[in-house]
Motif scaffolding. Structure first.
Motif, PDB file in Angstrom:
ATOM      1  N   LYS A 202       0.828  -1.201   0.000  1.00 58.78           N
ATOM      2  CA  LYS A 202       0.000   0.000   0.000  1.00 58.78           C
ATOM      3  C   LYS A 202       0.862   1.251   0.000  1.00 58.78           C
ATOM      4  O   LYS A 202       0.580   2.223  -0.714  1.00 58.78           O
ATOM      5  CB  LYS A 202      -0.921  -0.019   1.217  1.00 58.78           C
ATOM      6  CG  LYS A 202      -1.934   1.108   1.228  1.00 58.78           C
ATOM      7  CD  LYS A 202      -2.888   0.975   2.406  1.00 58.78           C
ATOM      8  CE  LYS A 202      -3.917   2.092   2.398  1.00 58.78           C
ATOM      9  NZ  LYS A 202      -4.859   1.988   3.548  1.00 58.78           N
ATOM     10  N   LEU A 205       2.363   1.807  -3.474  1.00 58.14           N
ATOM     11  CA  LEU A 205       1.368   2.302  -4.425  1.00 58.14           C
ATOM     12  C   LEU A 205       1.044   3.768  -4.172  1.00 58.14           C
ATOM     13  O   LEU A 205       0.830   4.544  -5.112  1.00 58.14           O
ATOM     14  CB  LEU A 205       0.098   1.453  -4.348  1.00 58.14           C
ATOM     15  CG  LEU A 205       0.180   0.053  -4.972  1.00 58.14           C
ATOM     16  CD1 LEU A 205      -1.103  -0.724  -4.717  1.00 58.14           C
ATOM     17  CD2 LEU A 205       0.443   0.150  -6.470  1.00 58.14           C
ATOM     18  N   GLU A 206       1.000   4.153  -2.909  1.00 56.11           N
ATOM     19  CA  GLU A 206       0.732   5.552  -2.583  1.00 56.11           C
ATOM     20  C   GLU A 206       1.874   6.442  -3.067  1.00 56.11           C
ATOM     21  O   GLU A 206       1.647   7.548  -3.579  1.00 56.11           O
ATOM     22  CB  GLU A 206       0.524   5.701  -1.076  1.00 56.11           C
ATOM     23  CG  GLU A 206      -0.807   5.129  -0.593  1.00 56.11           C
ATOM     24  CD  GLU A 206      -0.930   5.125   0.915  1.00 56.11           C
ATOM     25  OE1 GLU A 206       0.118   5.319   1.596  1.00 56.11           O
ATOM     26  OE2 GLU A 206      -2.051   4.915   1.426  1.00 56.11           O
ATOM     27  N   GLU A 209       1.531   6.781  -6.771  1.00 64.16           N
ATOM     28  CA  GLU A 209       0.446   7.701  -7.104  1.00 64.16           C
ATOM     29  C   GLU A 209       0.914   9.147  -6.976  1.00 64.16           C
ATOM     30  O   GLU A 209       0.570  10.004  -7.795  1.00 64.16           O
ATOM     31  CB  GLU A 209      -0.749   7.439  -6.188  1.00 64.16           C
ATOM     32  CG  GLU A 209      -1.921   8.383  -6.385  1.00 64.16           C
ATOM     33  CD  GLU A 209      -2.567   8.230  -7.745  1.00 64.16           C
ATOM     34  OE1 GLU A 209      -3.224   9.190  -8.187  1.00 64.16           O
ATOM     35  OE2 GLU A 209      -2.408   7.166  -8.377  1.00 64.16           O
ATOM     36  N   GLU A 210       1.734   9.430  -5.952  1.00 63.21           N
ATOM     37  CA  GLU A 210       2.238  10.792  -5.762  1.00 63.21           C
ATOM     38  C   GLU A 210       3.196  11.196  -6.873  1.00 63.21           C
ATOM     39  O   GLU A 210       3.253  12.364  -7.269  1.00 63.21           O
ATOM     40  CB  GLU A 210       2.942  10.888  -4.402  1.00 63.21           C
ATOM     41  CG  GLU A 210       1.989  10.798  -3.217  1.00 63.21           C
ATOM     42  CD  GLU A 210       2.728  10.797  -1.893  1.00 63.21           C
ATOM     43  OE1 GLU A 210       3.989  10.851  -1.911  1.00 63.21           O
ATOM     44  OE2 GLU A 210       2.070  10.735  -0.837  1.00 63.21           O
ATOM     45  N   SER A 212       3.109  10.024 -10.001  1.00 64.26           N
ATOM     46  CA  SER A 212       2.480  10.022 -11.330  1.00 64.26           C
ATOM     47  C   SER A 212       1.724  11.317 -11.600  1.00 64.26           C
ATOM     48  O   SER A 212       1.463  12.100 -10.717  1.00 64.26           O
ATOM     49  CB  SER A 212       1.527   8.835 -11.454  1.00 64.26           C
ATOM     50  OG  SER A 212       0.504   8.920 -10.490  1.00 64.26           O
TER      51      SER A 212
END
Length: 212
Positions: A202, A205-206, A209-210, A212
């Motif tokens: 997790k 992935l976080e 995400e930051e 991208s």
């Protein structure tokens, strides 16, 4: 005089449509013929002349038999031993037949009935299958083995592949019944999303995400 002009054309059902040259009827009039309850004029020929047409061509209908084939037998072709009127006969089924294909022999015809494959689907001459990969494989790219009608092959899935992407394997589809050419094989990519993530997964992935 009154009569059909030289410009008579072909009407529906194989009968001519006449255009009157002067008077006597409307332009382009269609003339319907009453066959006394028969929907097809050849039904009358069969009743009067039996199995032979008065034009010298046989109208005899040969018996038809349903032959069950598995998926691979249909796409590759196969020889089968079948019973016809108590006699054992060998028939050759060409590659590329499908359910409903009719193969005519001298005194009978075969209707093919093809069973489904558990992982490969047919779309005309093409084969369609699905390949499930992980989220990380889709993001980073990977090499996978794909089942085809000719055996397993390896394909490269590029980085950044999106769900539903179709990868085309040219010439890996169903052979044409004519013997010339083949269809293609399309691999539809499905991306597996995990139901549960560890804390580390997790967190990564976080972070992704930051970025991208």
């Amino acid at each position: 005089g009154v009569g059909p002009s030289a410009g008579s054309g072909q009407g529906q059902g194989g009968f001519r449509t006449y255009t009157w040259s002067s008077g006597g009827g409307p332009q382009g009039a269609n003339f319907d013929f009453d066959f006394g309850g028969f929907s097809d004029p050849f039904d009358i020929f069969e009743m009067v002349f039996g199995e032979r047409s008065p034009f010298g061509q046989s109208t005899r209908r040969v018996p038809r038999y349903v032959l069950n084939l598995d998926f691979m037998e249909a796409v590759h072709g196969v020889e089968k031993q079948i019973d016809i009127d108590g006699k054992r006969q060998k028939v050759k089924i060409p590659a590329g037949v499908d359910s409903g294909s009719e193969i005519k022999f001298s005194n009978f015809a075969i209707i093919c009935q093809v069973s489904a494959h558990p992982r490969l689907a047919r779309r005309g001459w093409d084969i369609v299958s699905e390949k499930e990969i992980s989220f990380s494989q889709a993001a980073l790219g990977t090499v996978c083995e794909i089942e085809t009608i000719d055996g397993d092959v390896k394909i490269r899935i590029p980085a950044g592949t999106q769900p539903g992407t179709q990868i085309r394997l040219r010439g890996k589809g169903v052979p044409h019944v004519s013997g010339h050419g083949r269809g293609d094989h399309y691999v539809i990519i499905r991306i597996k999303v995990p139901n549960k993530l560890s804390r580390e997964q997790k967190r990564l992935l976080e972070e992704l995400e930051e970025l991208s």
